[in-house]
Design a protein around this motif. Sequence first.
Motif, short mmCIF file in Angstrom:
data_model
loop_
_atom_site.label_atom_id
_atom_site.label_comp_id
_atom_site.label_asym_id
_atom_site.label_seq_id
_atom_site.Cartn_x
_atom_site.Cartn_y
_atom_site.Cartn_z
N ALA A 92 0.83 -1.20 0.00
CA ALA A 92 0.00 0.00 0.00
C ALA A 92 0.87 1.26 0.00
O ALA A 92 0.64 2.19 -0.78
CB ALA A 92 -0.94 -0.01 1.20
N LYS A 93 1.88 1.30 0.84
CA LYS A 93 2.76 2.47 0.94
C LYS A 93 3.44 2.79 -0.38
O LYS A 93 3.65 3.94 -0.73
CB LYS A 93 3.81 2.26 2.03
CG LYS A 93 3.29 2.43 3.42
CD LYS A 93 4.43 2.28 4.40
CE LYS A 93 3.96 2.50 5.80
NZ LYS A 93 5.05 2.39 6.77
N SER A 94 3.79 1.74 -1.14
CA SER A 94 4.50 1.96 -2.41
C SER A 94 3.61 2.63 -3.46
O SER A 94 4.12 3.13 -4.47
CB SER A 94 5.03 0.63 -2.95
OG SER A 94 3.95 -0.20 -3.35
N LEU A 95 2.31 2.68 -3.24
CA LEU A 95 1.38 3.28 -4.20
C LEU A 95 1.06 4.75 -3.90
O LEU A 95 0.36 5.39 -4.68
CB LEU A 95 0.08 2.47 -4.23
CG LEU A 95 0.20 1.06 -4.77
CD1 LEU A 95 -1.07 0.26 -4.50
CD2 LEU A 95 0.54 1.08 -6.25
N MET A 96 1.58 5.27 -2.81
CA MET A 96 1.27 6.64 -2.42
C MET A 96 1.59 7.62 -3.54
O MET A 96 2.65 7.53 -4.16
CB MET A 96 2.05 6.99 -1.14
CG MET A 96 1.63 8.25 -0.50
SD MET A 96 -0.09 8.15 0.01
CE MET A 96 -0.43 9.85 0.28
N ASP A 97 0.66 8.53 -3.84
CA ASP A 97 0.77 9.57 -4.86
C ASP A 97 0.80 9.04 -6.30
O ASP A 97 1.07 9.80 -7.22
CB ASP A 97 2.01 10.46 -4.63
CG ASP A 97 1.92 11.22 -3.33
OD1 ASP A 97 0.80 11.66 -2.97
OD2 ASP A 97 2.95 11.38 -2.66
N LYS A 98 0.52 7.77 -6.51
CA LYS A 98 0.51 7.20 -7.87
C LYS A 98 -0.86 7.38 -8.51
O LYS A 98 -1.87 7.43 -7.84
CB LYS A 98 0.83 5.70 -7.83
CG LYS A 98 2.14 5.35 -7.20
CD LYS A 98 3.24 5.46 -8.18
CE LYS A 98 4.50 4.92 -7.52
NZ LYS A 98 5.68 5.20 -8.18
N PRO A 105 -15.03 -4.28 -7.40
CA PRO A 105 -15.93 -5.43 -7.44
C PRO A 105 -17.35 -5.11 -6.99
O PRO A 105 -18.30 -5.77 -7.40
CB PRO A 105 -15.27 -6.44 -6.51
CG PRO A 105 -14.35 -5.65 -5.65
CD PRO A 105 -13.96 -4.44 -6.43
N TYR A 106 -17.53 -4.09 -6.15
CA TYR A 106 -18.85 -3.79 -5.60
C TYR A 106 -19.34 -2.40 -5.95
O TYR A 106 -20.28 -1.90 -5.35
CB TYR A 106 -18.83 -3.95 -4.07
CG TYR A 106 -18.37 -5.30 -3.64
CD1 TYR A 106 -19.20 -6.40 -3.79
CD2 TYR A 106 -17.09 -5.49 -3.13
CE1 TYR A 106 -18.77 -7.66 -3.42
CE2 TYR A 106 -16.66 -6.75 -2.76
CZ TYR A 106 -17.50 -7.83 -2.92
OH TYR A 106 -17.06 -9.07 -2.56
N GLY A 107 -18.73 -1.74 -6.92
CA GLY A 107 -19.13 -0.39 -7.28
C GLY A 107 -18.56 0.62 -6.30
O GLY A 107 -17.68 0.31 -5.51
N GLY A 108 -19.05 1.85 -6.38
CA GLY A 108 -18.62 2.90 -5.47
C GLY A 108 -17.86 4.02 -6.15
O GLY A 108 -17.52 5.01 -5.51
N GLY A 109 -17.57 3.89 -7.45
CA GLY A 109 -16.75 4.86 -8.14
C GLY A 109 -17.36 6.23 -8.28
O GLY A 109 -16.67 7.20 -8.57
N ASN A 119 -3.50 -4.55 -3.82
CA ASN A 119 -3.18 -5.49 -4.90
C ASN A 119 -4.14 -5.40 -6.08
O ASN A 119 -3.89 -6.00 -7.12
CB ASN A 119 -3.16 -6.93 -4.38
CG ASN A 119 -2.02 -7.17 -3.43
OD1 ASN A 119 -1.00 -6.49 -3.46
ND2 ASN A 119 -2.20 -8.15 -2.56
N ASP A 120 -5.24 -4.66 -5.94
CA ASP A 120 -6.27 -4.60 -6.98
C ASP A 120 -6.20 -3.35 -7.84
O ASP A 120 -7.16 -3.02 -8.53
CB ASP A 120 -7.66 -4.70 -6.33
CG ASP A 120 -7.90 -6.05 -5.69
OD1 ASP A 120 -7.26 -7.02 -6.12
OD2 ASP A 120 -8.71 -6.12 -4.76
N VAL A 121 -5.08 -2.64 -7.82
CA VAL A 121 -4.95 -1.43 -8.63
C VAL A 121 -3.89 -1.63 -9.71
O VAL A 121 -3.00 -2.46 -9.58
CB VAL A 121 -4.61 -0.19 -7.77
CG1 VAL A 121 -5.67 0.04 -6.71
CG2 VAL A 121 -3.24 -0.30 -7.16
N ILE A 122 -4.01 -0.84 -10.77
CA ILE A 122 -3.04 -0.83 -11.86
C ILE A 122 -2.42 0.55 -11.89
O ILE A 122 -3.14 1.56 -12.00
CB ILE A 122 -3.75 -1.09 -13.21
CG1 ILE A 122 -4.51 -2.41 -13.17
CG2 ILE A 122 -2.75 -1.05 -14.37
CD1 ILE A 122 -5.53 -2.55 -14.29
N VAL A 123 -1.10 0.63 -11.77
CA VAL A 123 -0.42 1.92 -11.80
C VAL A 123 -0.38 2.41 -13.25
O VAL A 123 -0.04 1.66 -14.17
CB VAL A 123 1.00 1.82 -11.22
CG1 VAL A 123 1.72 3.16 -11.31
CG2 VAL A 123 0.94 1.35 -9.77
#
Length: 171
Positions: A92-98, A105-109, A119-123
Amino acid sequence: AVLGRCKWEKVMQARFENASYSPVTGLILRKDGRPEPSEDEVLIRVDATTISTRDCLERLRRNESRKLIEEFWVPGHEIVGHVVRAGAAMEAKSLMDKRIAAVLPYGGGCSQYVSIHANDVIVLPDEADSNEVVTLLSTYMTAYQCLESVATKEDKDDESKVGEDDESKVG
């Protein structure tokens, strides 16, 4: 169904300027700042999202279910955004500011902030256009899921054949 529609209309009229969504906690309208993600999650400020066929089908399904009609739900399955907070886990920390893209999977956007597992994001590269990426996710995710389900079915079929071949050799 009428009660569900009235509730839905009120939600759509609400201002989501300080809203966040998580499948665990649902929608949170906050005046006191952004929520803290759990250890292995990131908090994403949503820059772009879609209302896709998947969202429309989910709304229809919820309208038909007495149990789900009263349950709060926010549409928007595909998002592009920026990680603004990260949990304590290294992933999680490695994704900061990316800049990231994700399929929720459940909406919310359609809320301003979304929490999702790291683990569910694409940089994404900085030069990627948010609207193009979210449209690409929406358009091609169905094809990908179909291909994935066919591959999984073929793997299961192959595993069952291996067992059958072994039994015929023993007999």
